[in-house]
Design a protein around this motif. Sequence first.
Motif, short mmCIF file in Angstrom:
data_model
loop_
_atom_site.label_atom_id
_atom_site.label_comp_id
_atom_site.label_asym_id
_atom_site.label_seq_id
_atom_site.Cartn_x
_atom_site.Cartn_y
_atom_site.Cartn_z
N THR A 202 -7.09 -6.39 -4.00
CA THR A 202 -8.02 -5.70 -3.10
C THR A 202 -8.79 -4.67 -3.92
N ARG A 203 -9.93 -4.29 -3.39
CA ARG A 203 -10.78 -3.30 -4.05
C ARG A 203 -11.02 -2.14 -3.10
N GLU A 204 -10.71 -0.95 -3.57
CA GLU A 204 -10.89 0.26 -2.76
C GLU A 204 -12.02 1.07 -3.38
N TYR A 205 -13.17 1.06 -2.71
CA TYR A 205 -14.40 1.57 -3.31
C TYR A 205 -14.55 3.08 -3.19
N LEU A 206 -15.06 3.67 -4.28
CA LEU A 206 -15.47 5.08 -4.30
C LEU A 206 -16.93 5.19 -3.87
N ALA A 258 -7.75 -3.27 1.43
CA ALA A 258 -6.44 -3.40 2.07
C ALA A 258 -6.53 -3.34 3.59
N GLU A 259 -7.42 -2.50 4.09
CA GLU A 259 -7.55 -2.37 5.54
C GLU A 259 -8.02 -3.68 6.16
N GLU A 260 -8.98 -4.35 5.50
CA GLU A 260 -9.45 -5.64 6.01
C GLU A 260 -8.35 -6.69 5.93
N MET A 261 -7.60 -6.68 4.83
CA MET A 261 -6.51 -7.65 4.70
C MET A 261 -5.45 -7.42 5.76
N GLN A 262 -5.13 -6.16 6.02
CA GLN A 262 -4.15 -5.83 7.05
C GLN A 262 -4.60 -6.36 8.41
N GLN A 263 -5.87 -6.19 8.73
CA GLN A 263 -6.37 -6.63 10.03
C GLN A 263 -6.28 -8.14 10.18
N VAL A 264 -6.72 -8.89 9.16
CA VAL A 264 -6.72 -10.34 9.25
C VAL A 264 -5.30 -10.90 9.25
N MET A 265 -4.45 -10.37 8.38
CA MET A 265 -3.06 -10.83 8.35
C MET A 265 -2.39 -10.59 9.69
N SER A 307 -3.15 7.06 0.75
CA SER A 307 -2.43 5.78 0.79
C SER A 307 -3.18 4.75 1.63
N VAL A 308 -2.96 3.49 1.28
CA VAL A 308 -3.49 2.39 2.08
C VAL A 308 -2.34 1.80 2.89
N PRO A 309 -2.62 0.98 3.88
CA PRO A 309 -1.54 0.41 4.70
C PRO A 309 -0.56 -0.41 3.87
N ASP A 310 0.72 -0.29 4.16
CA ASP A 310 1.76 -1.13 3.54
C ASP A 310 1.87 -2.38 4.40
N ILE A 311 1.10 -3.39 4.05
CA ILE A 311 0.94 -4.56 4.91
C ILE A 311 2.26 -5.29 5.12
N VAL A 312 2.99 -5.54 4.04
CA VAL A 312 4.21 -6.34 4.16
C VAL A 312 5.26 -5.63 5.02
N SER A 313 5.35 -4.30 4.91
CA SER A 313 6.32 -3.56 5.74
C SER A 313 5.96 -3.65 7.21
#
Length: 403
Positions: A202-206, A258-265, A307-313
Amino acid sequence: MPNSISKVLIGVGGGIAAYKVCELVSSLFKTGVEVRVILTNSAQAFITPLTLATLSRHQAYTDDMFWQPTHSRPLHIELGEWADLLVIAPLTANTLAKLTYGMADNLLTNTVLASTCPVLLAPAMNTDMWEQLAVQRNWQQLLTDSRYHGMSTASGLLACDRVGAGRMAEPPEILTYIQSLLHTGGKRDLAGKRVLISAGGTREYLDPVRFIGNPSTGKMGLALAQAALHRGANVTLVHGPASWNVPLGVQAIPVVNAEEMQQVMGEYFTSADIIVMSAAVADVKPRDYSTEKLPKRSLPQSLPLESVPDIVSQLAKLKQPHQQLIGFAAQSGDIITPALEKLQHKKLDAIVANPIDKTDSGFGSDNNQAVFLDKQGRHREIPPCSKLQMAHHLFDFVSNGKN
């Protein structure tokens, strides 16, 4: 993959896509596979037996040899018994109809009926031909036979200048499917299962051009998607930015952070039977985001992070008893201890501990090595191999560990 030399018999139908078979035969030979080729009479209008004999390092077979046998045993019997896998590419509407109804009027169709090995089909034809009700009926009927494994056709510009479905799968994709079938022997142990896979970094943009990321290319997740698809699963692949092509038949959903991945997963998690978190998700992101590129002089001397979401947890908390949740732990040095901690702390069913400090392994490589661990205490070490092999070993491990 089997230790003995694999034997693949390729049947070439009469279509313009026959030229692609040259690359496939050459690639198979380079991987150490024994290759034999049968050409139908129509195929010889597009490619010569000499070409394929040269690439396979073995005489190519034609109908002339079938009707004028020079062997002590019938040629179609010998070839059918010899092959570990039979591939028909391109599969024409004519040959499809013959196979569907068990007809045998040439060397290729006789050999199919005289064999018991899996058969991989790569159809190719004009869009209108492919979409004919009779052709689609034959296709669906043939695939009800567990011997036959069908590849989807691609869409694009065809040789007839029509734009649409009907393009034969590209040789690298056919090669990957062949490698899968040689590993599994054609079994579809994931048939009816929904497999959800995350892949890539994932890419977390500045700002629009700068980001916090990692070297993950998503190749491991891609291999997992291919392996699951070839074993009969319905596959959804959620992936970060990638440069590879999505396999035909896989539902792919691109994301960036990560936020987008969390939402789709989260959206696809409930309906999944097996979830494999192979993505290298960022741990932190810049606290502040600028919608315009920051001048160099305006870059902060220290970068505030959050921090970004801990998706697997989060997924583990939602997991139902019938679901299997598998994680990845990319580590340097001791890979076992942190993987065991992650397995237990995040309540995973299994985890893949793979080193990132070994030659030709990990991020960006076509190969990998790992140790599989599960909640039952099983431990399996996988020596260096291709990522496709690694993916199949993982599904073997998970299947064998189910209660």
